[in-house]
Design an enzyme around this catalytic site. Structure first.
Site, PDB file in Angstrom:
ATOM      1  N   GLU A   1      33.068  34.261  37.040  1.00 38.98           N
ATOM      2  CA  GLU A   1      33.433  34.677  35.674  1.00 38.98           C
ATOM      3  C   GLU A   1      34.226  33.575  34.981  1.00 38.98           C
ATOM      4  O   GLU A   1      34.600  32.575  35.579  1.00 38.98           O
ATOM      5  CB  GLU A   1      34.300  35.946  35.705  1.00 38.98           C
ATOM      6  CG  GLU A   1      33.581  37.219  35.295  1.00 38.98           C
ATOM      7  CD  GLU A   1      33.206  37.277  33.824  1.00 38.98           C
ATOM      8  OE1 GLU A   1      33.373  36.255  33.114  1.00 38.98           O
ATOM      9  OE2 GLU A   1      32.750  38.331  33.374  1.00 38.98           O
TER      10      GLU A   1
ATOM     11  N   ARG B   1      43.565  45.340  36.677  1.00 39.16           N
ATOM     12  CA  ARG B   1      43.641  43.889  36.830  1.00 39.16           C
ATOM     13  C   ARG B   1      43.251  43.252  35.502  1.00 39.16           C
ATOM     14  O   ARG B   1      42.663  43.905  34.642  1.00 39.16           O
ATOM     15  CB  ARG B   1      42.720  43.396  37.947  1.00 39.16           C
ATOM     16  CG  ARG B   1      41.228  43.635  37.707  1.00 39.16           C
ATOM     17  CD  ARG B   1      40.405  42.963  38.801  1.00 39.16           C
ATOM     18  NE  ARG B   1      38.980  43.242  38.709  1.00 39.16           N
ATOM     19  CZ  ARG B   1      38.132  42.606  37.913  1.00 39.16           C
ATOM     20  NH1 ARG B   1      38.573  41.662  37.081  1.00 39.16           N
ATOM     21  NH2 ARG B   1      36.845  42.902  37.911  1.00 39.16           N
TER      22      ARG B   1
ATOM     23  N   ASN C   1      41.086  40.740  33.090  1.00 38.19           N
ATOM     24  CA  ASN C   1      39.646  40.451  33.118  1.00 38.19           C
ATOM     25  C   ASN C   1      39.204  39.829  31.803  1.00 38.19           C
ATOM     26  O   ASN C   1      39.108  40.526  30.792  1.00 38.19           O
ATOM     27  CB  ASN C   1      38.865  41.750  33.352  1.00 38.19           C
ATOM     28  CG  ASN C   1      37.386  41.515  33.590  1.00 38.19           C
ATOM     29  OD1 ASN C   1      37.022  40.845  34.554  1.00 38.19           O
ATOM     30  ND2 ASN C   1      36.530  42.044  32.731  1.00 38.19           N
TER      31      ASN C   1
ATOM     32  N   GLU D   1      36.767  50.611  38.164  1.00 41.60           N
ATOM     33  CA  GLU D   1      35.713  50.749  37.160  1.00 41.60           C
ATOM     34  C   GLU D   1      35.409  52.203  36.844  1.00 41.60           C
ATOM     35  O   GLU D   1      34.252  52.599  36.678  1.00 41.60           O
ATOM     36  CB  GLU D   1      34.440  50.014  37.608  1.00 41.60           C
ATOM     37  CG  GLU D   1      34.681  48.542  37.895  1.00 41.60           C
ATOM     38  CD  GLU D   1      33.434  47.800  38.347  1.00 41.60           C
ATOM     39  OE1 GLU D   1      32.329  48.395  38.293  1.00 41.60           O
ATOM     40  OE2 GLU D   1      33.561  46.627  38.743  1.00 41.60           O
TER      41      GLU D   1
ATOM     42  N   ASN E   1      35.617  43.208  28.314  1.00 41.73           N
ATOM     43  CA  ASN E   1      35.117  41.838  28.435  1.00 41.73           C
ATOM     44  C   ASN E   1      35.315  41.137  27.110  1.00 41.73           C
ATOM     45  O   ASN E   1      35.355  41.764  26.060  1.00 41.73           O
ATOM     46  CB  ASN E   1      33.659  41.812  28.889  1.00 41.73           C
ATOM     47  CG  ASN E   1      33.540  41.588  30.385  1.00 41.73           C
ATOM     48  OD1 ASN E   1      33.928  40.540  30.905  1.00 41.73           O
ATOM     49  ND2 ASN E   1      33.045  42.601  31.102  1.00 41.73           N
TER      50      ASN E   1
ATOM     51  N   ASP F   1      28.353  41.611  29.405  1.00 38.84           N
ATOM     52  CA  ASP F   1      29.508  41.079  30.122  1.00 38.84           C
ATOM     53  C   ASP F   1      30.267  40.158  29.171  1.00 38.84           C
ATOM     54  O   ASP F   1      30.530  40.530  28.038  1.00 38.84           O
ATOM     55  CB  ASP F   1      29.037  40.390  31.403  1.00 38.84           C
ATOM     56  CG  ASP F   1      30.080  40.419  32.509  1.00 38.84           C
ATOM     57  OD1 ASP F   1      31.199  39.956  32.259  1.00 38.84           O
ATOM     58  OD2 ASP F   1      29.778  40.891  33.622  1.00 38.84           O
TER      59      ASP F   1
END
Length: 291
Positions: free
Chosen positions: A18, A101, A103, A122, A149, A198
């Site tokens: 990522e 967390r 991201n 999730e 995202n 994403d």
């Protein structure tokens, strides 16, 4: 490189690659492996790479104006010195949400760092977006989701794009001169069967690119949210692209092995690699964070 077909340029076997970002001062691409607890640096001119182990899950890395980096670990925003490998905690915005967390992130033209959080399981809609600039950390007020995202910003920094991955939706909202986000409206929705949106990235023409997790592709949308182009990959999980190279026209894409069973991994031996392709359009120059 002028090859429109994506090709693997670095085999790292990332569990969840990522956050690719082209760091102009080094002419190098940096990215992370969230579940592999790793930061990677790739120098395409020399075709060499280096990796660092992180003390926990790492969602993103961005350059800072002091010549170092900021990284988003599960425990919060840290300063990272690649010379020593040391991490120093700066902010812990969600110490009260131990199941979350950090991201994905982006840096605004003025140096503000925008980043999101998510439920590591999730499931719960506990993900938030934050803005950090010159020591001032504020929650954006954008709607909470399970997996955030982005965000990504338009070339002038006045439109913020943010993704609700599980909701298959990319949203947009105005951002005023003080960095305050306005009301969100739907930019585009990914249809069933095409994967999950994403990480988003904006190019120099103001068009938005998104990786499609489980969709075998990246897509480019015009500023009105209309699909312009789809580029297919030999792996299913495309997470995010970044524009790099001397002309910023090489698109680098991170991918993931996460969620693939033994059969899928056998059929996708390049899953988790870093890919590159000719984007046919330049990206935006990167910015350094002033945190």
């Amino acid at each position: 490189m002028r090859d429109a077909a994506p090709r693997s340029v670095l085999s790292v076997g990332a569990i969840l690659g990522e956050g690719p970002i082209w760091v102009e001062r080094e002419a190098a691409l940096w990215f992370v492996d969230i579940k592999g607890h790793a930061i990677h640096r790739f120098d395409p001119a020399l075709d060499v790479s280096k990796s660092w182990t992180t003390p926990g899950q790492v969602g993103w890395i961005v350059p800072t104006d002091d010549g170092l980096f900021a990284v988003g670990l599960q425990s919060g925003v840290h300063r990272f010195d690649p010379r020593s490998g040391a991490f120093t905690l700066l902010h812990a915005p969600e110490a009260h949400r131990p199941g979350n967390r950090l991201n994905d992130a982006t840096v605004a033209p003025g140096g503000a760092l925008w980043f999101g959080s998510m439920d590591d399981a999730e499931a719960e809609e506990s993900g938030r977006f934050y803005r950090l600039h010159r020591g001032d950390l504020v929650e954006s007020g954008l709607a909470a989701v399970s997996i955030t995202n982005g965000p990504a910003l338009s070339p002038d920094g006045r439109i913020l794009y943010h993704t609700d991955t599980l909701g298959r939706a990319i949203w947009q909202c105005p951002v005023d001169a003080d960095g305050v986000a306005g009301a969100a409206t739907l930019f585009t929705r990914i249809e069933d069967g095409a994967g999950y949106p994403d990480g988003p990235t904006v190019d120099a023409e103001g068009c938005l690119w998104t990786g499609l997790f489980g969709g075998w592709a990246v897509r480019r949308y015009d500023p009105a949210g209309r699909l312009m182009r789809e580029i297919r990959f030999p792996v299913a999980n495309i997470t995010k692209i970044a524009f790099g190279g001397p002309d910023l026209m090489t698109a680098y894409a991170t991918t993931a092995r996460k969620g693939l069973d033994v059969t899928a991994l056998t059929e996708q031996p390049l899953a988790g690699d870093l890919f590159a392709f000719d984007a046919g359009v330049a990206g935006l120059p990167g910015h350094v964070a002033t945190i």
